[in-house]
Design a protein around this motif. Structure first.
Motif, PDB file in Angstrom:
ATOM      1  N   THR A  73      47.467  42.744  21.554  1.00  0.00           N
ATOM      2  CA  THR A  73      48.227  41.929  22.486  1.00  0.00           C
ATOM      3  C   THR A  73      49.310  41.175  21.457  1.00  0.00           C
ATOM      4  O   THR A  73      49.065  40.761  20.684  1.00  0.00           O
ATOM      5  CB  THR A  73      47.606  40.879  23.369  1.00  0.00           C
ATOM      6  OG1 THR A  73      46.572  40.140  22.294  1.00  0.00           O
ATOM      7  CG2 THR A  73      46.599  41.691  24.435  1.00  0.00           C
ATOM      8  N   ARG A 155      41.302  49.239  40.749  1.00  0.00           N
ATOM      9  CA  ARG A 155      40.649  48.658  39.634  1.00  0.00           C
ATOM     10  C   ARG A 155      39.171  49.361  39.464  1.00  0.00           C
ATOM     11  O   ARG A 155      38.803  49.621  40.355  1.00  0.00           O
ATOM     12  CB  ARG A 155      40.332  47.207  40.021  1.00  0.00           C
ATOM     13  CG  ARG A 155      39.844  46.577  38.606  1.00  0.00           C
ATOM     14  CD  ARG A 155      39.950  45.070  38.847  1.00  0.00           C
ATOM     15  NE  ARG A 155      41.200  44.366  39.283  1.00  0.00           N
ATOM     16  CZ  ARG A 155      42.128  43.991  38.310  1.00  0.00           C
ATOM     17  NH1 ARG A 155      41.576  44.192  37.242  1.00  0.00           N
ATOM     18  NH2 ARG A 155      43.267  43.294  38.649  1.00  0.00           N
ATOM     19  N   ASP A 191      42.953  45.566  31.710  1.00  0.00           N
ATOM     20  CA  ASP A 191      43.176  44.075  32.058  1.00  0.00           C
ATOM     21  C   ASP A 191      42.126  43.207  31.433  1.00  0.00           C
ATOM     22  O   ASP A 191      40.836  43.509  31.637  1.00  0.00           O
ATOM     23  CB  ASP A 191      43.294  43.895  33.495  1.00  0.00           C
ATOM     24  CG  ASP A 191      44.799  43.971  33.824  1.00  0.00           C
ATOM     25  OD1 ASP A 191      45.595  44.347  33.277  1.00  0.00           O
ATOM     26  OD2 ASP A 191      44.780  43.989  35.138  1.00  0.00           O
ATOM     27  N   TYR A 193      40.151  39.380  31.208  1.00  0.00           N
ATOM     28  CA  TYR A 193      40.265  37.976  31.563  1.00  0.00           C
ATOM     29  C   TYR A 193      39.230  37.200  31.218  1.00  0.00           C
ATOM     30  O   TYR A 193      38.193  37.761  30.936  1.00  0.00           O
ATOM     31  CB  TYR A 193      40.034  38.146  33.587  1.00  0.00           C
ATOM     32  CG  TYR A 193      40.992  38.622  34.130  1.00  0.00           C
ATOM     33  CD1 TYR A 193      42.036  37.624  34.934  1.00  0.00           C
ATOM     34  CD2 TYR A 193      41.172  40.067  34.405  1.00  0.00           C
ATOM     35  CE1 TYR A 193      43.024  38.088  35.842  1.00  0.00           C
ATOM     36  CE2 TYR A 193      42.181  40.318  35.277  1.00  0.00           C
ATOM     37  CZ  TYR A 193      43.270  39.540  35.901  1.00  0.00           C
ATOM     38  OH  TYR A 193      43.954  39.946  36.759  1.00  0.00           O
ATOM     39  N   TYR A 200      41.359  38.207  39.917  1.00  0.00           N
ATOM     40  CA  TYR A 200      42.140  39.387  39.662  1.00  0.00           C
ATOM     41  C   TYR A 200      43.256  39.263  40.400  1.00  0.00           C
ATOM     42  O   TYR A 200      44.277  40.201  40.083  1.00  0.00           O
ATOM     43  CB  TYR A 200      41.376  40.672  40.343  1.00  0.00           C
ATOM     44  CG  TYR A 200      40.119  40.812  39.361  1.00  0.00           C
ATOM     45  CD1 TYR A 200      40.249  41.014  38.042  1.00  0.00           C
ATOM     46  CD2 TYR A 200      38.799  41.202  40.010  1.00  0.00           C
ATOM     47  CE1 TYR A 200      38.970  41.497  37.281  1.00  0.00           C
ATOM     48  CE2 TYR A 200      37.683  41.749  39.329  1.00  0.00           C
ATOM     49  CZ  TYR A 200      37.627  41.583  37.739  1.00  0.00           C
ATOM     50  OH  TYR A 200      36.560  42.017  37.266  1.00  0.00           O
ATOM     51  N   ARG A 203      47.262  36.582  36.757  1.00  0.00           N
ATOM     52  CA  ARG A 203      47.760  37.252  35.589  1.00  0.00           C
ATOM     53  C   ARG A 203      46.726  37.386  34.466  1.00  0.00           C
ATOM     54  O   ARG A 203      45.946  36.403  34.354  1.00  0.00           O
ATOM     55  CB  ARG A 203      49.096  36.298  34.856  1.00  0.00           C
ATOM     56  CG  ARG A 203      49.672  37.294  33.628  1.00  0.00           C
ATOM     57  CD  ARG A 203      50.614  36.379  33.009  1.00  0.00           C
ATOM     58  NE  ARG A 203      50.160  35.237  32.307  1.00  0.00           N
ATOM     59  CZ  ARG A 203      50.820  34.243  31.491  1.00  0.00           C
ATOM     60  NH1 ARG A 203      51.879  34.516  31.290  1.00  0.00           N
ATOM     61  NH2 ARG A 203      50.173  33.390  30.932  1.00  0.00           N
ATOM     62  N   PRO A 204      46.536  38.501  34.204  1.00  0.00           N
ATOM     63  CA  PRO A 204      45.376  38.380  33.265  1.00  0.00           C
ATOM     64  C   PRO A 204      45.582  37.696  31.912  1.00  0.00           C
ATOM     65  O   PRO A 204      46.827  37.496  31.499  1.00  0.00           O
ATOM     66  CB  PRO A 204      45.281  40.100  32.549  1.00  0.00           C
ATOM     67  CG  PRO A 204      46.077  40.763  33.668  1.00  0.00           C
ATOM     68  CD  PRO A 204      47.141  39.758  34.228  1.00  0.00           C
ATOM     69  N   THR A 207      46.778  42.114  28.483  1.00  0.00           N
ATOM     70  CA  THR A 207      46.905  43.298  29.046  1.00  0.00           C
ATOM     71  C   THR A 207      47.262  44.347  27.950  1.00  0.00           C
ATOM     72  O   THR A 207      48.089  44.283  27.123  1.00  0.00           O
ATOM     73  CB  THR A 207      47.905  43.580  30.195  1.00  0.00           C
ATOM     74  OG1 THR A 207      47.372  42.396  31.205  1.00  0.00           O
ATOM     75  CG2 THR A 207      48.033  44.762  30.624  1.00  0.00           C
TER      76      THR A 207
END
Length: 236
Positions: A73, A155, A191, A193, A200, A203-204, A207
């Motif tokens: 990321t 998902r 994604d 979290y 969900y 925003r994660p 990502t």
């Protein structure tokens, strides 16, 4: 003469100190490189009946593939927090496997980002990882791909996972089943979290893209260990 002797002695001390410092730096770099590779517990594909059946049917012709996407990321709010060190799509098995990794500093940053009273213990299950596929509902018109009404997102949740730790990192090998890449599939994202803030619709925390329809595939080659494992369907 005494002055010359002292100068020579001082020069030797400086030389030895520099040599020791260089050795220490090299040792740290080597240790970091050795400790950052995927450990044995997550290095190889995780087998299940679906994957073993696909290998029994296709043998070494089984297609395993991935793309050269970003592995870590890089957004300002999560730079370096999470990485996917390995992933593979297996079309015949309709399966995706990946290795998810985060380091100890990610846990410290988590506590800071969420204003936690204490840094969570490394052994806790801190993060939720799911896959999102994005389907183009109007494949003849790519110009509307920024319009959510022209896209369908689905998902997928893990069907299996295994976890291990090193001194620096926490690793997961995660399996996702029933995932198919069709001509209408635009993207597949992972994604991430925080379990303490699992929504969900928001925003994660992180990502990473695993697939986009404009990037080429790269073949994943099964290791000898993986071929032997997949040829033995029954555990034990």
């Amino acid at each position: 003469m005494t002055t010359n002797h002292n100068m020579r002695l001082f020069g030797r001390v400086v030389k030895w100190s520099i040599s020791l410092l260089l050795c220490l730096i090299c040792g740290i770099l080597i240790w970091r490189m050795c400790s950052s590779g995927d450990p044995e517990e997550v290095k190889y594909l995780m087998k299940n009946d679906v994957l073993c059946d696909a290998y029994e049917k296709c043998g070494d012709d089984l297609v395993l593939q991935y793309q050269m996407q970003d592995t870590i990321t890089t957004a300002e709010y999560n730079r370096g927090y999470f990485s996917i060190t390995q992933y593979v799509f297996i079309p015949e098995a309709k399966q995706v496997q990946l290795v998810f990794r985060y380091n100890n500093s990610t846990i410290k940053n988590l506590a800071k980002d969420y204003g936690l009273a204490a840094i969570p213990d490394k052994s806790e299950e801190l993060f939720d990882l799911t896959l999102i596929t994005t389907i183009d509902l109007t494949p003849d018109n790519r110009d509307d791909n920024t319009n959510n009404e022209a896209l369908k997102m689905e998902r997928y949740y893990p069907s299996a996972a295994t976890r291990t730790e090193t001194s620096l990192y926490t690793y997961y090998r995660i399996v996702f089943d029933n995932i198919e890449i069709t001509p209408e599939t635009l993207w597949v994202f992972a994604d991430i979290y925080y379990e303490g803030d699992l929504d969900y619709e928001e925003r994660p925390y992180g990502t990473l893209c695993l697939y986009d329809d404009e990037s080429p595939w790269v073949a994943y080659k099964l290791s000898r260990t993986e071929r032997k494992m997949l040829s033995q369907k029954e555990d034990g």
